[in-house]
Design an enzyme around this catalytic site. Sequence first.
Site, PDB file in Angstrom:
ATOM      1  N   GLU A 116      14.192  32.892  30.924  1.00 57.34           N
ATOM      2  CA  GLU A 116      13.659  32.357  29.703  1.00 57.34           C
ATOM      3  C   GLU A 116      12.475  33.064  29.305  1.00 57.34           C
ATOM      4  O   GLU A 116      11.646  32.396  28.734  1.00 57.34           O
ATOM      5  CB  GLU A 116      13.535  30.865  30.034  1.00 57.34           C
ATOM      6  N   HIS A 139       8.485  24.569  31.282  1.00 55.09           N
ATOM      7  CA  HIS A 139      10.119  24.383  31.049  1.00 55.09           C
ATOM      8  C   HIS A 139      10.322  23.638  32.380  1.00 55.09           C
ATOM      9  O   HIS A 139      10.320  24.249  33.309  1.00 55.09           O
ATOM     10  CB  HIS A 139      10.934  25.393  30.614  1.00 55.09           C
ATOM     11  N   HIS A 141      13.739  20.083  33.372  1.00 54.54           N
ATOM     12  CA  HIS A 141      14.893  19.193  33.148  1.00 54.54           C
ATOM     13  C   HIS A 141      14.467  17.817  33.517  1.00 54.54           C
ATOM     14  O   HIS A 141      15.214  17.461  34.641  1.00 54.54           O
ATOM     15  CB  HIS A 141      16.037  19.842  34.058  1.00 54.54           C
ATOM     16  N   GLU A 169       0.122   4.704  25.178  1.00 55.68           N
ATOM     17  CA  GLU A 169      -0.612   5.952  25.265  1.00 55.68           C
ATOM     18  C   GLU A 169       0.018   7.129  24.472  1.00 55.68           C
ATOM     19  O   GLU A 169      -0.563   8.302  24.441  1.00 55.68           O
ATOM     20  CB  GLU A 169      -0.616   6.347  26.740  1.00 55.68           C
ATOM     21  N   HIS A 210      19.652  19.603  27.822  1.00 57.32           N
ATOM     22  CA  HIS A 210      19.241  20.672  28.897  1.00 57.32           C
ATOM     23  C   HIS A 210      17.956  20.172  29.630  1.00 57.32           C
ATOM     24  O   HIS A 210      17.764  20.173  30.656  1.00 57.32           O
ATOM     25  CB  HIS A 210      18.969  21.932  28.090  1.00 57.32           C
TER      26      HIS A 210
HETATM   27 ZN   LIG Z   1      16.227  25.085  31.869  1.00 53.22          ZN
END
Ligand SMILES: [Zn+2]
Length: 271
Positions: A116, A139, A141, A169, A210
């Site tokens: 990525e 990144h 999940h 918040e 994702h």
């Molecule tokens: Zn991912």
Amino acid sequence: MKDVLAAPWLTELVRTCTNMYAHGWDERNGGNISLRIDAEEAAEYVDPGAVLRTIPTGFRAEALDGMYFLVTGTGKYFKNVQYDPAANLGLLRLTDGGETAELLWGYTDGGKFTSELPAHMMSHAVRLAIDPAHRVVLHCHPNNLLAMTYVHDLDEKAFTRTLWQMETECVMVFPEGVNVLPWMLCGTNEIGMATAEKMRTARLVVWAQHGIYGAGRDLDETFGLIETAEKAAEVYLKIAHLPWKQTITTDAMRQIAAHYGVTARPEFLDD
Ligand SMILES: [Zn+2]
């Protein structure tokens, strides 16, 4: 030359990987992190002239030319980073307008950076143009945000307002809201460009079905952004199927923003 394994930036990134794995947000080899490091800081730990390998990136990112990034490796498990940082992480310097990554430390088993990398580097370029103090792209999940992308409208205003309503918040922590990409094939320059485009207006970009991307000035801030949005998504999933008797109103959102001196995204602040 100081020991890389003792560098505060490396220690902090290793701890973040461990913490994210413990949260269950990075199953198997899921998730990736890139952290920008000042050239002078890096030079205390590695010889800038000693390039171990050069690896083509497959994209251009002129704005990042000459910059240093500590990046998680492709196929690596976050749970293992703490036991062998040198195999699981790499310190890169981008050259040739971003088309080449010079490896200065790490990936000791012959590995390379996360698949990525385009989404990370293109996002860094966009966020740096907005905030020169920007450093981190992260990144993962997170379970509840991921689940929410199956049952909630993906419209950015609707998605953001639901999260803002789930915890007082939220407006304070991510006043610009969250942006959302529909499902796209991951690991490509296309999703990288689309993510970076979304990073122009928000530090959080949800990838439907994702996970999520977060950007920020340091690892704590970026982790905290995702942690807060994920908590809100968890509350949403607990109550989505129940009749609501009250919620955080738009007026309350305005009050929170005014009191804490943040600018909530104006187009998301009307009913
Ligand atoms: Zn991912």
